[in-house]
Write a protein that holds these residues in place. Structure first.
Motif, mmCIF file in Angstrom:
data_model
loop_
_atom_site.group_PDB
_atom_site.id
_atom_site.type_symbol
_atom_site.label_atom_id
_atom_site.label_comp_id
_atom_site.label_asym_id
_atom_site.label_seq_id
_atom_site.Cartn_x
_atom_site.Cartn_y
_atom_site.Cartn_z
ATOM 1 N N ARG A 59 -2.864 28.679 -49.776
ATOM 2 C CA ARG A 59 -4.035 29.761 -50.354
ATOM 3 C C ARG A 59 -3.865 31.138 -51.450
ATOM 4 N N ILE A 60 -3.763 30.785 -52.715
ATOM 5 C CA ILE A 60 -3.096 31.149 -53.989
ATOM 6 C C ILE A 60 -4.379 32.029 -54.416
ATOM 7 N N GLU A 61 -4.301 33.312 -54.499
ATOM 8 C CA GLU A 61 -5.397 34.228 -55.762
ATOM 9 C C GLU A 61 -4.180 34.533 -57.264
ATOM 10 N N TYR A 62 -4.712 34.937 -57.815
ATOM 11 C CA TYR A 62 -3.623 35.497 -59.168
ATOM 12 C C TYR A 62 -4.733 36.031 -59.894
ATOM 13 N N GLN A 63 -3.681 36.723 -60.665
ATOM 14 C CA GLN A 63 -4.349 37.546 -62.364
ATOM 15 C C GLN A 63 -3.380 36.820 -62.947
ATOM 16 N N ILE A 64 -3.585 36.996 -64.847
ATOM 17 C CA ILE A 64 -2.889 36.617 -65.563
ATOM 18 C C ILE A 64 -2.658 38.170 -66.164
ATOM 19 N N GLY A 65 -1.220 38.701 -66.459
ATOM 20 C CA GLY A 65 -0.885 40.199 -67.423
ATOM 21 C C GLY A 65 -1.108 40.114 -68.249
ATOM 22 N N ASN A 66 -1.752 41.568 -69.540
ATOM 23 C CA ASN A 66 -2.068 41.716 -70.143
ATOM 24 C C ASN A 66 -1.216 41.147 -71.372
ATOM 25 N N VAL A 67 -2.126 40.612 -72.368
ATOM 26 C CA VAL A 67 -1.045 39.237 -73.775
ATOM 27 C C VAL A 67 -1.952 40.333 -74.866
ATOM 28 N N ASP A 68 -1.086 41.320 -75.583
ATOM 29 C CA ASP A 68 -0.712 42.084 -76.902
ATOM 30 C C ASP A 68 -1.576 40.530 -78.274
ATOM 31 N N ARG A 69 -3.260 41.333 -77.660
ATOM 32 C CA ARG A 69 -3.870 40.648 -78.918
ATOM 33 C C ARG A 69 -3.679 40.346 -80.811
ATOM 34 N N ARG A 70 -2.900 40.877 -80.831
ATOM 35 C CA ARG A 70 -2.301 40.732 -82.027
ATOM 36 C C ARG A 70 -1.381 39.797 -82.064
ATOM 37 N N THR A 83 7.364 36.718 -54.824
ATOM 38 C CA THR A 83 7.477 37.480 -55.436
ATOM 39 C C THR A 83 6.132 37.280 -56.066
ATOM 40 N N PRO A 84 5.582 38.502 -55.535
ATOM 41 C CA PRO A 84 3.558 38.941 -55.592
ATOM 42 C C PRO A 84 3.597 38.787 -57.443
ATOM 43 N N SER A 85 4.774 39.675 -57.989
ATOM 44 C CA SER A 85 4.961 39.482 -60.208
ATOM 45 C C SER A 85 5.808 38.587 -60.647
ATOM 46 N N PRO A 86 5.255 37.389 -60.596
ATOM 47 C CA PRO A 86 6.116 36.869 -61.411
ATOM 48 C C PRO A 86 6.456 36.378 -62.495
ATOM 49 N N SER A 87 7.267 36.244 -63.579
ATOM 50 C CA SER A 87 7.485 35.848 -64.893
ATOM 51 C C SER A 87 6.736 33.979 -64.651
ATOM 52 N N ILE A 88 6.329 33.960 -66.338
ATOM 53 C CA ILE A 88 5.755 32.349 -66.669
ATOM 54 C C ILE A 88 6.668 32.564 -68.078
ATOM 55 N N LEU A 89 7.130 31.633 -68.479
ATOM 56 C CA LEU A 89 8.241 31.458 -69.303
ATOM 57 C C LEU A 89 7.122 30.127 -70.145
ATOM 58 N N ILE A 90 7.052 30.358 -71.811
ATOM 59 C CA ILE A 90 6.270 29.499 -72.695
ATOM 60 C C ILE A 90 6.990 28.917 -73.537
ATOM 61 N N SER A 91 7.623 27.672 -73.475
ATOM 62 C CA SER A 91 8.021 27.449 -74.683
ATOM 63 C C SER A 91 7.742 26.474 -76.228
ATOM 64 N N CYS A 92 8.015 26.469 -76.694
ATOM 65 C CA CYS A 92 7.735 25.426 -77.480
ATOM 66 C C CYS A 92 8.137 24.850 -78.931
ATOM 67 N N GLN A 93 8.765 23.379 -78.344
ATOM 68 C CA GLN A 93 10.036 23.122 -79.400
ATOM 69 C C GLN A 93 9.205 22.441 -80.679
ATOM 70 N N VAL A 114 4.811 35.357 -69.558
ATOM 71 C CA VAL A 114 3.882 36.339 -69.422
ATOM 72 C C VAL A 114 3.812 36.615 -67.777
ATOM 73 N N THR A 115 3.184 38.287 -67.710
ATOM 74 C CA THR A 115 4.003 38.583 -66.366
ATOM 75 C C THR A 115 2.182 38.014 -65.668
ATOM 76 N N ALA A 116 2.294 37.825 -64.249
ATOM 77 C CA ALA A 116 0.536 37.271 -63.945
ATOM 78 C C ALA A 116 1.138 38.101 -62.263
ATOM 79 N N SER A 117 0.194 38.105 -61.629
ATOM 80 C CA SER A 117 -0.317 39.461 -60.335
ATOM 81 C C SER A 117 -0.619 38.139 -59.511
ATOM 82 N N VAL A 118 0.286 37.992 -58.012
ATOM 83 C CA VAL A 118 0.132 36.196 -57.256
ATOM 84 C C VAL A 118 -0.013 36.436 -56.228
#
Length: 234
Positions: free
Chosen positions: A49-60, A81-91, A100-104
């Motif tokens: 069972r997974i609960e999660y929340q996305i960390g802050n992303v600069d609105r600018r 780890t309860p604080s994994p990071s997600i790498l989003i990349s675009c080619q 992006v940080t997350a709380s899991v």
């Protein structure tokens, strides 16, 4: 009339193109949200069972538009780890990378001590129980299959309700000091055996000093099974 048509076409072809829409903070959050939701659904199939929340992303934030589908991956194991990071990349022509940080919180069944365990105690199913715990509070991992650890020894005292982790256990000695053992000297498919006496304790896979009872020589051998050691043939 001809002049008017030419003038209109000139305006049309000379007008600046509409700017491509940038990738915004809202887009990044939506990508991360979909990624975590899909992962959580996959984990549900594994009885987690997974609960999660996305960390802050600069609105600018404004990045170049992504020409294709962005790639998303965990930088660290969310089950460790309860604080994994997600790498989003675009080619593409204007590539970018965004973390992006997350709380899991990952919950699932794991083995816990059903009673106090003493140092050196060999584990049995009666000493353990399965309970839902938060799996990613420790980087050491958890244990779920009793068949894999039955007979293992406890390294240090353990309280009731403690989640079992690999570092709490060790394999029992397959050979103890003074045991008579079979020494197997092997090279390829050819081997010769002799009898010896262990000069120390060791578990399978470890090395131990053994006295050859025929030659009285002391050799360093690898434990391959209870009562059996192996040395390379000279």
């Amino acid at each position: 009339m001809r002049t008017l048509i030419l003038f209109t076409l000139t305006l049309f072809f000379s007008a600046p193109a509409f700017p491509e829409q940038a990738t915004t903070a809202s887009d990044i959050r939506e990508m991360a949200e979909r990624f975590l939701q899909t992962w959580a659904e996959d984990q549900r199939d594994l009885n987690r069972r997974i609960e999660y929340q996305i960390g802050n992303v600069d609105r600018r934030l404004k990045l170049a538009p992504c020409e294709g589908d962005p790639e998303l991956e965990f930088v660290s194991d969310p089950l460790r780890t309860p604080s994994p990071s997600i790498l989003i990349s675009c080619q593409g022509k204007r590539p970018w990378r965004m973390y992006v940080t997350a709380s899991v919180q990952a919950y699932g069944p794991a083995l816990v001590a059903a009673r106090p365990l003493t140092r050196g105690e060999r584990l049995s199913s009666a000493a353990l129980t399965t309970s839902e715990v938060q799996l990613n509070t420790s980087r050491r991992g958890t244990l779920t299959d009793m068949a894999n650890i039955e007979g293992m020894m406890v390294r240090r005292p353990v309280k009731t309700g403690t989640v079992l982790t690999p570092d709490l256990l060790e394999a029992p000695d397959a050979i103890e000091r003074g045991d008579h053992v079979i020494i197997l000297a092997r090279t390829g498919s050819f081997s010769v055996s002799s009898r010896g006496k262990a000069l120390g304790n060791a578990s399978i896979g470890e090395q131990v000093l053994v006295e050859n009872l025929r030659s009285a020589r002391t050799v360093k051998a690898t434990v391959v099974a209870p009562g059996r050691v192996e040395i390379p043939m000279q």
